[in-house]
Design a protein around this motif. Structure first.
Motif, PDB file in Angstrom:
ATOM      1  N   UNK A  81       0.846  -1.185   0.000  1.00 59.97           N
ATOM      2  CA  UNK A  81       0.000   0.000   0.000  1.00 59.97           C
ATOM      3  C   UNK A  81       0.892   1.249   0.000  1.00 59.97           C
ATOM      4  N   UNK A  82       0.787   2.070  -1.055  1.00 63.26           N
ATOM      5  CA  UNK A  82       1.683   3.222  -1.168  1.00 63.26           C
ATOM      6  C   UNK A  82       1.024   4.528  -0.740  1.00 63.26           C
ATOM      7  N   UNK A  83      -0.265   4.690  -1.007  1.00 64.84           N
ATOM      8  CA  UNK A  83      -0.907   5.961  -0.684  1.00 64.84           C
ATOM      9  C   UNK A  83      -2.411   5.750  -0.587  1.00 64.84           C
ATOM     10  N   UNK A  84      -3.070   6.667   0.114  1.00 66.41           N
ATOM     11  CA  UNK A  84      -4.524   6.629   0.204  1.00 66.41           C
ATOM     12  C   UNK A  84      -5.055   7.962  -0.296  1.00 66.41           C
ATOM     13  N   UNK A  85      -5.931   7.926  -1.285  1.00 65.10           N
ATOM     14  CA  UNK A  85      -6.566   9.140  -1.776  1.00 65.10           C
ATOM     15  C   UNK A  85      -8.059   8.979  -1.542  1.00 65.10           C
ATOM     16  N   UNK A  86      -8.522   9.389  -0.377  1.00 63.72           N
ATOM     17  CA  UNK A  86      -9.932   9.207  -0.045  1.00 63.72           C
ATOM     18  C   UNK A  86     -10.261   7.730   0.040  1.00 63.72           C
ATOM     19  N   UNK A  87     -11.162   7.287  -0.847  1.00 59.16           N
ATOM     20  CA  UNK A  87     -11.565   5.883  -0.839  1.00 59.16           C
ATOM     21  C   UNK A  87     -10.659   5.036  -1.733  1.00 59.16           C
ATOM     22  N   UNK A  88      -9.729   5.714  -2.400  1.00 59.08           N
ATOM     23  CA  UNK A  88      -8.922   4.995  -3.362  1.00 59.08           C
ATOM     24  C   UNK A  88      -7.528   4.721  -2.823  1.00 59.08           C
ATOM     25  N   UNK A  89      -7.079   3.487  -3.019  1.00 58.67           N
ATOM     26  CA  UNK A  89      -5.745   3.099  -2.587  1.00 58.67           C
ATOM     27  C   UNK A  89      -4.805   3.128  -3.786  1.00 58.67           C
TER      28      UNK A  89
END
Lengths: 214, 103
Positions: free
Chosen positions: A165-173
């Motif tokens: 897992x590199x980043x979280x953008x709201x509901x999107x991984x």
């Protein structure tokens, strides 16, 4: 003035302590008192006792292990266990998920097998003279609710074979995969998410059967 | 050497081998994102095996459990650290390696 009613108290379950503290801060002194009590009551209606027992057991066992099982440490340990349990409840109130011990054990087994597989897989690629990797970034829209389910999903995802897992953008991984498996990555993530949802007793539909790889 | 000690030694050697493989991965993988794979997965497995090896030699159940707790917390913190490093790299624009090497 009736905003401390049962529905209000139930929604407080889903909120972090910060927001619920603000909420009681708006009300009067008297209301703050009854509001807190009602919140505690609603926790227990929502099955929080299970969460309480689990936390107390975990902290007690951890204390017992830390002190090498020395009975003399229990006199000091009992207040520590109680304090830590209360603080844990204040910092992260139970969310009311219907988790079961059998599911937790099943998930732990799956997690263990997955992380062994993941370790073997990456070690093999690192040691192989040809260095067989084809890294790729993929985006994945999570269906799990925010909070503990998403956190558990992201932690396990990082320890499963091939994905990170590199980043979280709201509901999107943003997921980094060591090997470009095309649609296979998405399918694996769906399967993992379904397993995590089962752990929390949430109803996310199981993934469709894996398409035959060409 | 008792069978238990032999088993424990086997776990310790296997754990050390995985830690070595993880380090080789860090040195050989082409970019920061791939290196994180080596650091999280391989080293966690290596540490897990070392913990099992040591737990087999420990004198009490409490010590064995303490070792297991060490592994659990390292597992959680390494998963989080790895995500923080990957995110920092992404946001700073660290360019991912674009090559492909089929087995």
């Amino acid at each position: 003035m009736t905003n401390a009613g049962p529905t209000r108290a139930d929604t407080a379950l889903d909120l972090a302590l910060g927001s619920s503290a603000v909420e009681t801060g708006d009300a009067g002194q008297e209301q703050r008192h009854t509001g807190g009590l009602r919140k505690v009551g609603s926790w227990f209606r929502a099955g929080a006792w299970k969460s309480a027992v689990a936390r107390v057991v975990f902290v007690s066992v951890a204390w017992w292990a830390l002190c090498d099982g020395d009975p003399k440490s229990f006199a000091f340990g009992l207040p520590v266990v109680l304090t830590v349990s209360v603080v844990s409840f204040l910092l992260s109130p139970p969310q009311g998920y219907g988790w079961r011990l059998t599911e937790v054990i099943r998930f732990a087994g799956f997690f263990l097998a997955g992380s062994v597989h993941g370790g073997f897989d990456v070690a093999r690629r690192a040691l192989a003279p040809s260095l067989p990797i084809s890294p790729v970034f993929v985006r994945y829209r999570m269906r799990l609710p925010e909070g503990a389910p998403q956190t558990v999903f992201r932690i396990t995802l990082s320890l499963m074979p091939g994905t990170l897992n590199a980043d979280v953008l709201g509901e999107e991984l943003v997921v980094h995969s060591l090997v470009d498996k095309g649609a296979g990555i998405h399918h694996e993530l769906e399967k993992l998410e379904w397993r995590v949802s089962r752990l929390f007793g949430l109803g996310i539909p199981p993934p469709e059967p894996e398409p035959v790889h060409a | 050497m008792s069978p238990l000690e032999l088993l424990s030694a086997a776990f310790l050697f296997a754990g050390a081998a995985f830690c070595l493989a993880g380090t080789v991965g860090v040195l050989r993988f082409p970019d920061v994102y791939c290196r994180l794979h080596a650091l999280t997965k391989v080293d966690n497995l290596g540490l897990g095996l070392v913990v099992v090896g040591l737990a087999l030699r420990s004198s009490s159940w409490a010590t064995a459990l303490k070792l297991l707790l060490v592994w659990l917390f390292v597992l959680i913190s390494s998963a989080f650290t790895c995500q923080l490093i990957a995110r920092a790299a992404l946001r700073r624009g660290a360019v991912p390696w674009g090559g492909r090497r089929e087995p």
